[in-house]
Design a protein around this motif. Sequence first.
Motif, mmCIF file in Angstrom:
data_model
loop_
_atom_site.group_PDB
_atom_site.id
_atom_site.type_symbol
_atom_site.label_atom_id
_atom_site.label_comp_id
_atom_site.label_asym_id
_atom_site.label_seq_id
_atom_site.Cartn_x
_atom_site.Cartn_y
_atom_site.Cartn_z
ATOM 1 N N PRO A 111 -33.026 -102.424 -8.876
ATOM 2 C CA PRO A 111 -33.903 -101.762 -7.808
ATOM 3 C C PRO A 111 -34.344 -102.772 -6.810
ATOM 4 N N ASP A 112 -34.917 -102.435 -5.768
ATOM 5 C CA ASP A 112 -35.426 -103.296 -4.792
ATOM 6 C C ASP A 112 -36.813 -103.668 -4.996
ATOM 7 N N ALA A 113 -36.819 -105.088 -5.578
ATOM 8 C CA ALA A 113 -37.887 -105.631 -6.203
ATOM 9 C C ALA A 113 -39.140 -105.370 -5.325
ATOM 10 N N SER A 114 -39.198 -105.297 -4.063
ATOM 11 C CA SER A 114 -40.325 -105.181 -3.170
ATOM 12 C C SER A 114 -40.847 -103.664 -3.353
ATOM 13 N N ARG A 115 -39.907 -102.919 -3.427
ATOM 14 C CA ARG A 115 -40.497 -101.423 -3.636
ATOM 15 C C ARG A 115 -41.157 -101.157 -4.936
ATOM 16 N N LEU A 116 -40.427 -102.116 -5.796
ATOM 17 C CA LEU A 116 -40.955 -101.967 -7.289
ATOM 18 C C LEU A 116 -42.177 -102.465 -7.226
ATOM 19 N N LEU A 117 -42.750 -103.417 -6.722
ATOM 20 C CA LEU A 117 -43.936 -104.101 -6.786
ATOM 21 C C LEU A 117 -45.020 -103.290 -5.969
ATOM 22 N N GLY A 118 -44.475 -102.791 -4.930
ATOM 23 C CA GLY A 118 -45.513 -101.853 -4.032
ATOM 24 C C GLY A 118 -45.721 -100.753 -5.177
ATOM 25 N N LEU A 119 -44.712 -99.997 -5.570
ATOM 26 C CA LEU A 119 -45.347 -98.820 -6.588
ATOM 27 C C LEU A 119 -46.175 -99.301 -7.630
ATOM 28 N N LEU A 120 -45.867 -100.390 -8.367
ATOM 29 C CA LEU A 120 -46.556 -100.879 -9.545
ATOM 30 C C LEU A 120 -48.084 -101.053 -9.037
ATOM 31 N N LEU A 121 -48.065 -101.952 -7.859
ATOM 32 C CA LEU A 121 -49.684 -101.994 -7.334
ATOM 33 C C LEU A 121 -50.444 -100.649 -7.109
ATOM 34 N N VAL A 122 -49.577 -99.701 -6.706
ATOM 35 C CA VAL A 122 -50.275 -98.153 -6.536
ATOM 36 C C VAL A 122 -50.797 -97.701 -7.648
ATOM 37 N N GLN A 123 -49.853 -97.692 -8.799
ATOM 38 C CA GLN A 123 -50.145 -97.302 -10.029
ATOM 39 C C GLN A 123 -51.437 -97.956 -10.775
ATOM 40 N N LEU A 124 -51.260 -99.311 -10.601
ATOM 41 C CA LEU A 124 -52.315 -100.236 -11.272
ATOM 42 C C LEU A 124 -53.756 -99.932 -10.575
ATOM 43 N N HIS A 125 -53.783 -99.828 -9.467
ATOM 44 C CA HIS A 125 -54.793 -99.281 -8.551
ATOM 45 C C HIS A 125 -55.407 -98.007 -9.100
ATOM 46 N N ARG A 126 -54.503 -97.025 -8.999
ATOM 47 C CA ARG A 126 -55.010 -95.707 -9.461
ATOM 48 C C ARG A 126 -55.514 -95.645 -11.015
ATOM 49 N N LEU A 127 -54.837 -96.203 -11.673
ATOM 50 C CA LEU A 127 -55.027 -96.260 -13.119
ATOM 51 C C LEU A 127 -56.435 -97.098 -13.617
ATOM 52 N N PHE A 128 -56.478 -98.277 -13.001
ATOM 53 C CA PHE A 128 -57.730 -99.128 -13.164
ATOM 54 C C PHE A 128 -59.138 -98.402 -12.568
ATOM 55 N N ASP A 129 -58.845 -97.614 -11.436
ATOM 56 C CA ASP A 129 -60.167 -97.024 -10.980
ATOM 57 C C ASP A 129 -60.468 -95.714 -11.931
ATOM 58 N N VAL A 130 -59.502 -95.178 -12.518
ATOM 59 C CA VAL A 130 -60.061 -94.210 -13.722
ATOM 60 C C VAL A 130 -60.599 -95.047 -14.758
ATOM 61 N N TYR A 131 -59.859 -96.023 -15.398
ATOM 62 C CA TYR A 131 -60.337 -96.858 -16.185
ATOM 63 C C TYR A 131 -61.721 -97.291 -16.223
ATOM 64 N N SER A 132 -62.015 -97.936 -14.912
ATOM 65 C CA SER A 132 -63.413 -98.415 -14.739
ATOM 66 C C SER A 132 -64.635 -97.168 -14.707
#
Length: 267
Positions: free
Chosen positions: A181-202
């Motif tokens: 996969p394209d590593a840049s796209r993968l990193l972008g998608l991961l940061l979006v998911q982390l942001h979303r889930l850490f918001d819920v978690y906190s």
Amino acid sequence: MDRSDYQALDTGAVLAELGDLASAFSLVHLAECDSTNTRLLTDLPPDDGRVHVVAADVQTSGRGRRGRVWQSWPGASLTFSALWRFAPGSPVPAGLSLVAGLAVARTLEELGVEGVQLKWPNDVLVHGCKLAGILVELTPGRGRTPAAVVGIGINLQLPPDASVAYPTGVTDLATALGRAPDASRLLGLLLVQLHRLFDVYSAAGFAALRGAWQQRNAFADLPVSILGEVETLAGTCAGVDDDGALLLRTADGLRRVLSGEVSLRLA
Ligand code: BTN
């Protein structure tokens, strides 16, 4: 993909993938460093409200849990760390690494990877083989709430002769998707998911994400052993509790196992 001309990360492409969230991040891309976790921990970025991310094409001293090494070859894996500072009073340490694992799992599913499962506390498996590892380390944060350096390594395309020790073997995204996969796209998608889930978690704690984690539990209802520093526990995996602790059904009743220096094995 020819490994000799792998695509290095393109920070512009990562920021484009982040869209409206781009301003929430600071992103540094290094061709090489010792360890992206070490880099953030030793050179703590200012608390300017952003999540500071360091990604490296190659790590010369990549670290894993329990003193293990995360091996590096050019283009073989996406390796990055993000410094997350939570609001004072947030439920930081306990379930955080499980939430990071869930964010990786969801990202992989979004890319079409099948057979994604989570091995407590936070290995990400695909059809039983390890595809990604997570190392969360705490550092002083806001007030009494620690900040977390969340380090993630995802195998993109391992060299054919790579020897990586893991009880059930390792795999990579080139195998899972039929293409690297394209590593840049993968990193972008991961940061979006982390942001979303850490918001819920906190805001709501691990309880709000427990069901999603358990749906992907690789060892649900299976016989397992927990190898600790002083004892080994045997039982059946009964999921995780609202704090992210592993629940083990043993001959002596239900035991809670906190993450730390323990290792989970299929019995
Ligand atoms: C494990 O599986 O034991 C955890 C592996 C974590 C590896 C990542 S790669 C990016 C970050 N930097 C490190 O030195 N380790 C983490």
